[in-house]
Design a protein around this motif. Structure first.
Motif, PDB file in Angstrom:
ATOM      1  N   ALA A  78       0.837  -1.204   0.000  1.00  0.00           N
ATOM      2  CA  ALA A  78       0.000   0.000   0.000  1.00  0.00           C
ATOM      3  C   ALA A  78       0.868   1.248   0.000  1.00  0.00           C
ATOM      4  N   ASP A  79       1.928   1.215   0.769  1.00  0.00           N
ATOM      5  CA  ASP A  79       2.872   2.325   0.829  1.00  0.00           C
ATOM      6  C   ASP A  79       3.534   2.547  -0.537  1.00  0.00           C
ATOM      7  N   ASP A  80       3.997   1.463  -1.157  1.00  0.00           N
ATOM      8  CA  ASP A  80       4.638   1.557  -2.474  1.00  0.00           C
ATOM      9  C   ASP A  80       3.693   2.161  -3.510  1.00  0.00           C
ATOM     10  N   VAL A  81       2.467   1.686  -3.519  1.00  0.00           N
ATOM     11  CA  VAL A  81       1.487   2.137  -4.504  1.00  0.00           C
ATOM     12  C   VAL A  81       1.116   3.597  -4.273  1.00  0.00           C
ATOM     13  N   CYS A  82       0.715   3.909  -3.052  1.00  0.00           N
ATOM     14  CA  CYS A  82       0.237   5.274  -2.795  1.00  0.00           C
ATOM     15  C   CYS A  82       1.329   6.313  -2.995  1.00  0.00           C
ATOM     16  N   TYR A  83       2.501   6.086  -2.431  1.00  0.00           N
ATOM     17  CA  TYR A  83       3.562   7.076  -2.599  1.00  0.00           C
ATOM     18  C   TYR A  83       4.018   7.151  -4.047  1.00  0.00           C
ATOM     19  N   GLY A  84       4.167   6.021  -4.702  1.00  0.00           N
ATOM     20  CA  GLY A  84       4.619   6.028  -6.092  1.00  0.00           C
ATOM     21  C   GLY A  84       3.662   6.770  -7.005  1.00  0.00           C
ATOM     22  N   ILE A  85       2.384   6.467  -6.912  1.00  0.00           N
ATOM     23  CA  ILE A  85       1.388   7.087  -7.783  1.00  0.00           C
ATOM     24  C   ILE A  85       1.148   8.550  -7.390  1.00  0.00           C
ATOM     25  N   ILE A 176       5.439  -1.038 -15.371  1.00  0.00           N
ATOM     26  CA  ILE A 176       4.918   0.324 -15.467  1.00  0.00           C
ATOM     27  C   ILE A 176       5.265   1.084 -14.185  1.00  0.00           C
ATOM     28  N   MET A 177       5.122   0.428 -13.047  1.00  0.00           N
ATOM     29  CA  MET A 177       5.491   1.064 -11.782  1.00  0.00           C
ATOM     30  C   MET A 177       6.982   1.392 -11.753  1.00  0.00           C
ATOM     31  N   ARG A 178       7.787   0.548 -12.351  1.00  0.00           N
ATOM     32  CA  ARG A 178       9.228   0.852 -12.424  1.00  0.00           C
ATOM     33  C   ARG A 178       9.493   2.055 -13.320  1.00  0.00           C
ATOM     34  N   GLU A 179       8.746   2.153 -14.425  1.00  0.00           N
ATOM     35  CA  GLU A 179       8.868   3.343 -15.285  1.00  0.00           C
ATOM     36  C   GLU A 179       8.498   4.598 -14.517  1.00  0.00           C
ATOM     37  N   ALA A 183      11.062   7.635 -13.741  1.00  0.00           N
ATOM     38  CA  ALA A 183      10.721   9.006 -14.137  1.00  0.00           C
ATOM     39  C   ALA A 183      10.687   9.916 -12.911  1.00  0.00           C
ATOM     40  N   SER A 184      10.172   9.400 -11.806  1.00  0.00           N
ATOM     41  CA  SER A 184      10.115  10.189 -10.571  1.00  0.00           C
ATOM     42  C   SER A 184      11.514  10.521 -10.077  1.00  0.00           C
ATOM     43  N   LEU A 185      12.421   9.550 -10.133  1.00  0.00           N
ATOM     44  CA  LEU A 185      13.804   9.805  -9.714  1.00  0.00           C
ATOM     45  C   LEU A 185      14.457  10.861 -10.582  1.00  0.00           C
TER      46      LEU A 185
END
Length: 190
Positions: A78-85, A176-179, A183-185
């Motif tokens: 949940a942490d990975d998803v919410c913060y990433g998105i 897609i999450m890695r992309e 991009a975020s980095l």
């Protein structure tokens, strides 16, 4: 465990789910897995966590002072998803990521078959910021379905301690999450 008045009164499963790194700094042995990346327990809390783990049937790892973390996988995901998105959406809102790139990646998550997500109202939204907000919500919904399916698929390995990698790495939208993370980095966190 001693009853203490006050506090949150969390249940054992809730406490175990929050223990992302269930080991103390003084535990012996090499850090060989994702759950041992950091020390997550103070030495004074080891006896309490040991009681919690015993009650919940969470196995101890070799060497003592560290445990498997079956309930933390969903919290971590949940942490990975919410913060990433959410960080990616914020990057768009601040002009660091283009509308096209943000829209393309969030749409790709929404279209993932295992995500079980429909987003047929997108064409009715005129404002780009509102479209991205809509896609963000739908992408998170899709990832929730994907994570739930992955948890169920890996449940026995998770519960017996044989699974020790981020659950978000096992979903259909992983690339897609890695992309998004890359991009975020490059564009947001720099």
């Amino acid at each position: 465990m001693t009853n203490v008045t006050g506090g949150h009164g969390l249940t054992y499963p809730a406490i175990a789910a929050f223990a992302k790194y269930p080991r103390c700094a003084s535990s012996e042995g090499q850090k060989t897995s994702a759950s041992e990346k950091k020390a997550g327990l103070f030495q004074c809390d080891v006896a309490t966590f040991s009681e919690i783990a015993g009650e919940l049937g969470i196995p101890t790892k070799d060497g003592g002072g560290k445990w498997y973390r079956p309930l933390a996988f969903l919290t971590e995901a949940a942490d990975d998803v919410c913060y990433g998105i959410m960080d990616f959406e914020d990057g768009y809102k601040h002009g660091l990521v283009s509308y096209m790139e943000t829209s393309k990646l969030l749409t790709a998550i929404c279209e993932t078959p295992s995500g079980n997500t429909r987003f047929d109202s997108l064409d009715k939204i005129i404002d780009e910021r509102q479209k991205i907000g809509y896609l963000r919500a739908k992408a998170i919904n899709s990832l929730i379905f994907q994570l739930a399916a992955s948890f169920i698929e890996n449940e026995s390995e998770i519960l017996d301690g044989g699974f020790d990698r981020p659950l978000s790495d096992t979903v259909e939208s992983n690339m897609i999450m890695r992309e998004i993370a890359d991009a975020s980095l490059r564009k947001i966190y720099s």
